[in-house]
Design a protein around this motif. Sequence first.
Motif, PDB file in Angstrom:
ATOM      1  N   TYR A   1      41.922  42.499  30.811  1.00 30.92           N
ATOM      2  CA  TYR A   1      43.004  41.592  30.403  1.00 30.92           C
ATOM      3  C   TYR A   1      44.311  42.060  31.008  1.00 30.92           C
ATOM      4  N   ASN A   2      44.960  41.139  31.730  1.00 32.57           N
ATOM      5  CA  ASN A   2      46.259  41.418  32.317  1.00 32.57           C
ATOM      6  C   ASN A   2      47.134  40.188  32.096  1.00 32.57           C
TER       7      ASN A   2
ATOM      8  N   ASP B   1      50.116  39.515  33.047  1.00 26.11           N
ATOM      9  CA  ASP B   1      50.831  39.051  34.238  1.00 26.11           C
ATOM     10  C   ASP B   1      49.930  38.201  35.124  1.00 26.11           C
ATOM     11  N   ASP B   2      48.666  38.588  35.262  1.00 30.32           N
ATOM     12  CA  ASP B   2      47.728  37.797  36.056  1.00 30.32           C
ATOM     13  C   ASP B   2      47.526  36.411  35.430  1.00 30.32           C
ATOM     14  N   ILE B   3      47.421  36.378  34.107  1.00 31.27           N
ATOM     15  CA  ILE B   3      47.235  35.093  33.414  1.00 31.27           C
ATOM     16  C   ILE B   3      48.455  34.206  33.611  1.00 31.27           C
ATOM     17  N   ARG B   4      49.631  34.783  33.538  1.00 30.96           N
ATOM     18  CA  ARG B   4      50.853  33.988  33.720  1.00 30.96           C
ATOM     19  C   ARG B   4      50.943  33.451  35.136  1.00 30.96           C
ATOM     20  N   ALA B   5      50.556  34.258  36.110  1.00 30.01           N
ATOM     21  CA  ALA B   5      50.623  33.811  37.496  1.00 30.01           C
ATOM     22  C   ALA B   5      49.631  32.685  37.765  1.00 30.01           C
ATOM     23  N   ALA B   6      48.474  32.735  37.111  1.00 34.01           N
ATOM     24  CA  ALA B   6      47.436  31.741  37.373  1.00 34.01           C
ATOM     25  C   ALA B   6      47.599  30.475  36.548  1.00 34.01           C
ATOM     26  N   THR B   7      48.157  30.587  35.349  1.00 34.59           N
ATOM     27  CA  THR B   7      48.203  29.442  34.429  1.00 34.59           C
ATOM     28  C   THR B   7      49.607  29.025  34.020  1.00 34.59           C
TER      29      THR B   7
END
Length: 255
Positions: A150-151, A153-159
């Motif tokens: 779980y990251n 920042d990665d979720i925010r960048a993708a979604t």
Amino acid sequence: MTIIDPVIDADLDAYVDGELDVARRIVVETYLSSHPVTAAKVMADLSIRGELRLALAAAPSTGRAETREAARRLERGLSYDRILSSLQRIAAVAVLVGAGWVAHTSFGAFTATEVSASVPPPLFVEDAVRAYRATKTRDQIASQRAVTAYNADDIRAATAILMPALPQGWSVSDVEVYPSDFGPSVELTINAQGQRLSLFAARPGSFAVEKVNHIALDGVQAAYWQIGEVAYSLIADGKAANLDGQAEQLSRTLY
């Protein structure tokens, strides 16, 4: 083709008061001929009004003025009562229409921390409950491995969805991305010091800032709120005791 306006209470009142023209009076009488219950009420009003007028006409000029005035007030009261009855019905309709308009324009904008079971929850809460159940079902299938990495920042960048910061001692045991009407949604399965929670985030298609609200839905508890264009739901089973407080704690990390 001639279109005849329907007979309403105002027509019946005017009929009793003798205020209709000949054409409209015929329409009302035709209506009364096929509605015996309404006709009986109208005839009763006509009888009372006739008796009052007869009493006033026959009363000697030396009669008590108070008695004559009381009779006149009673006669006027018959008209006032019918007018008031009509106004009350109109007001009731206006209230219902107004309530429907408010519900339509403010759907989901609840400020209380408890939501009545008769009030439907926002759609994103229903999506959150479905995601919660889908993840629990998948957990029972041995071949379906959970995604524990779980990251935020990665979720925010993708979604484009900002996830709340988790309190110390909480850990993520699964991460899922589900489709929704306004783009992808994110569901985290969280171990909150021995308690299983589901944190769901999605775009509901509207901009709002809503405090934490609570609802029991299909055997689970849901605390939900919205900040800007993203709405959040914290889901737990029916035994959750401090779900609202945990949701408040998560929501504060988003400001």
